[in-house]
Scaffold this motif. Structure first.
Motif, PDB file in Angstrom:
ATOM      1  N   GLY A  66      42.602   2.798 -21.918  1.00  0.00           N
ATOM      2  CA  GLY A  66      43.902   2.337 -22.508  1.00  0.00           C
ATOM      3  C   GLY A  66      45.080   2.312 -21.627  1.00  0.00           C
ATOM      4  O   GLY A  66      46.128   1.793 -22.081  1.00  0.00           O
ATOM      5  N   ARG A  67      44.896   2.592 -20.330  1.00  0.00           N
ATOM      6  CA  ARG A  67      46.236   2.382 -19.426  1.00  0.00           C
ATOM      7  C   ARG A  67      45.590   1.479 -18.326  1.00  0.00           C
ATOM      8  O   ARG A  67      46.666   0.621 -17.957  1.00  0.00           O
ATOM      9  CB  ARG A  67      46.360   3.638 -18.819  1.00  0.00           C
ATOM     10  CG  ARG A  67      46.976   4.610 -19.855  1.00  0.00           C
ATOM     11  CD  ARG A  67      47.237   5.963 -19.125  1.00  0.00           C
ATOM     12  NE  ARG A  67      46.265   6.557 -18.000  1.00  0.00           N
ATOM     13  CZ  ARG A  67      46.657   6.706 -16.842  1.00  0.00           C
ATOM     14  NH1 ARG A  67      47.639   6.487 -16.343  1.00  0.00           N
ATOM     15  NH2 ARG A  67      45.633   7.416 -16.225  1.00  0.00           N
ATOM     16  N   PHE A  68      44.460   1.383 -17.986  1.00  0.00           N
ATOM     17  CA  PHE A  68      44.220   0.500 -16.801  1.00  0.00           C
ATOM     18  C   PHE A  68      43.006  -0.626 -17.372  1.00  0.00           C
ATOM     19  O   PHE A  68      42.515  -0.459 -18.418  1.00  0.00           O
ATOM     20  CB  PHE A  68      43.108   1.243 -15.879  1.00  0.00           C
ATOM     21  CG  PHE A  68      43.856   2.287 -15.033  1.00  0.00           C
ATOM     22  CD1 PHE A  68      45.366   2.573 -15.252  1.00  0.00           C
ATOM     23  CD2 PHE A  68      43.382   2.677 -13.805  1.00  0.00           C
ATOM     24  CE1 PHE A  68      46.093   3.486 -14.532  1.00  0.00           C
ATOM     25  CE2 PHE A  68      44.178   3.613 -13.094  1.00  0.00           C
ATOM     26  CZ  PHE A  68      45.456   4.202 -13.501  1.00  0.00           C
ATOM     27  N   ALA A  69      43.213  -1.934 -16.845  1.00  0.00           N
ATOM     28  CA  ALA A  69      42.330  -2.938 -17.385  1.00  0.00           C
ATOM     29  C   ALA A  69      41.667  -3.553 -16.151  1.00  0.00           C
ATOM     30  O   ALA A  69      42.549  -4.077 -15.017  1.00  0.00           O
ATOM     31  CB  ALA A  69      43.322  -3.846 -17.991  1.00  0.00           C
ATOM     32  N   ILE A  70      40.519  -3.818 -15.902  1.00  0.00           N
ATOM     33  CA  ILE A  70      39.597  -4.282 -14.783  1.00  0.00           C
ATOM     34  C   ILE A  70      39.488  -5.914 -15.149  1.00  0.00           C
ATOM     35  O   ILE A  70      39.099  -6.133 -16.313  1.00  0.00           O
ATOM     36  CB  ILE A  70      38.349  -3.645 -14.620  1.00  0.00           C
ATOM     37  CG1 ILE A  70      37.588  -4.194 -13.281  1.00  0.00           C
ATOM     38  CG2 ILE A  70      37.459  -3.547 -15.542  1.00  0.00           C
ATOM     39  CD1 ILE A  70      36.700  -3.341 -12.756  1.00  0.00           C
ATOM     40  N   SER A  71      39.648  -6.701 -14.542  1.00  0.00           N
ATOM     41  CA  SER A  71      39.153  -8.196 -14.594  1.00  0.00           C
ATOM     42  C   SER A  71      38.818  -8.839 -13.449  1.00  0.00           C
ATOM     43  O   SER A  71      38.799  -8.104 -12.320  1.00  0.00           O
ATOM     44  CB  SER A  71      40.426  -8.632 -15.149  1.00  0.00           C
ATOM     45  OG  SER A  71      41.508  -8.710 -14.390  1.00  0.00           O
ATOM     46  N   ARG A  72      38.271 -10.008 -13.604  1.00  0.00           N
ATOM     47  CA  ARG A  72      37.860 -10.623 -12.298  1.00  0.00           C
ATOM     48  C   ARG A  72      38.024 -12.212 -12.553  1.00  0.00           C
ATOM     49  O   ARG A  72      38.002 -12.558 -13.823  1.00  0.00           O
ATOM     50  CB  ARG A  72      36.379 -10.457 -12.021  1.00  0.00           C
ATOM     51  CG  ARG A  72      35.248 -10.866 -13.097  1.00  0.00           C
ATOM     52  CD  ARG A  72      34.048 -10.321 -12.649  1.00  0.00           C
ATOM     53  NE  ARG A  72      33.262 -10.835 -11.519  1.00  0.00           N
ATOM     54  CZ  ARG A  72      32.406 -10.177 -10.702  1.00  0.00           C
ATOM     55  NH1 ARG A  72      31.918  -9.198 -11.210  1.00  0.00           N
ATOM     56  NH2 ARG A  72      31.691 -10.563  -9.573  1.00  0.00           N
ATOM     57  N   ASP A  73      38.062 -12.666 -11.383  1.00  0.00           N
ATOM     58  CA  ASP A  73      38.319 -14.208 -11.245  1.00  0.00           C
ATOM     59  C   ASP A  73      37.328 -14.967 -10.176  1.00  0.00           C
ATOM     60  O   ASP A  73      37.628 -14.634  -9.269  1.00  0.00           O
ATOM     61  CB  ASP A  73      39.648 -14.902 -10.946  1.00  0.00           C
ATOM     62  CG  ASP A  73      39.715 -16.215 -11.134  1.00  0.00           C
ATOM     63  OD1 ASP A  73      38.863 -16.985 -10.936  1.00  0.00           O
ATOM     64  OD2 ASP A  73      41.037 -16.652 -11.088  1.00  0.00           O
TER      65      ASP A  73
END
Length: 124
Positions: A66-73
């Motif tokens: 709910g505080r951190f978000a992981i993503s990738r490109d």
């Protein structure tokens, strides 16, 4: 083989935000599932978040949900960790890691390659 370089760490006040980046060089970044871990002074390295090769599957530690978000490109060979509502207890060195196997890795031993880490310090 893949080389990983983290960036984006720094000093921030509690409640603030940071975005960490992990740039990968080497072959076939899209073949690697990626993870973020943290290590606070005097403590073991612990899992923060993981993302699958495609980016469809994601998992977070309860402490950051709910505080951190992981993503990738995959086109940019980069994985990100957006950190919001930071707390002093988030202070640590943050590492990104890569694993060739399919499926999310939640344990240190499941990862094949590691970056050198970036320091995040959250002041109260």
């Amino acid at each position: 083989q893949v080389q990983l370089v983290e960036s984006g760490g720094g000093l921030v006040q509690a409640g603030g935000s940071l975005r960490l980046s992990c740039a990968a060089s080497g072959r076939a970044f899209g073949s690697y599932a990626m993870g973020w871990f943290l290590q606070a002074p005097g403590k073991e390295r612990e899992f923060v978040a993981a993302i699958s090769q495609s980016g469809i599957s994601i998992y977070y530690a309860d402490s950051v949900k709910g505080r951190f978000a992981i993503s990738r490109d995959n086109a940019k060979n980069t994985v990100y960790l957006q950190m919001n509502r930071l707390k002093p207890e988030d202070t640590a060195v943050y590492y990104c890691a890569a694993r060739l196997s399919y499926g999310l890795g939640l344990q240190r031993y499941e990862y094949d390659y590691w970056g050198q880490g970036t320091q995040v310090t959250v002041s109260s």
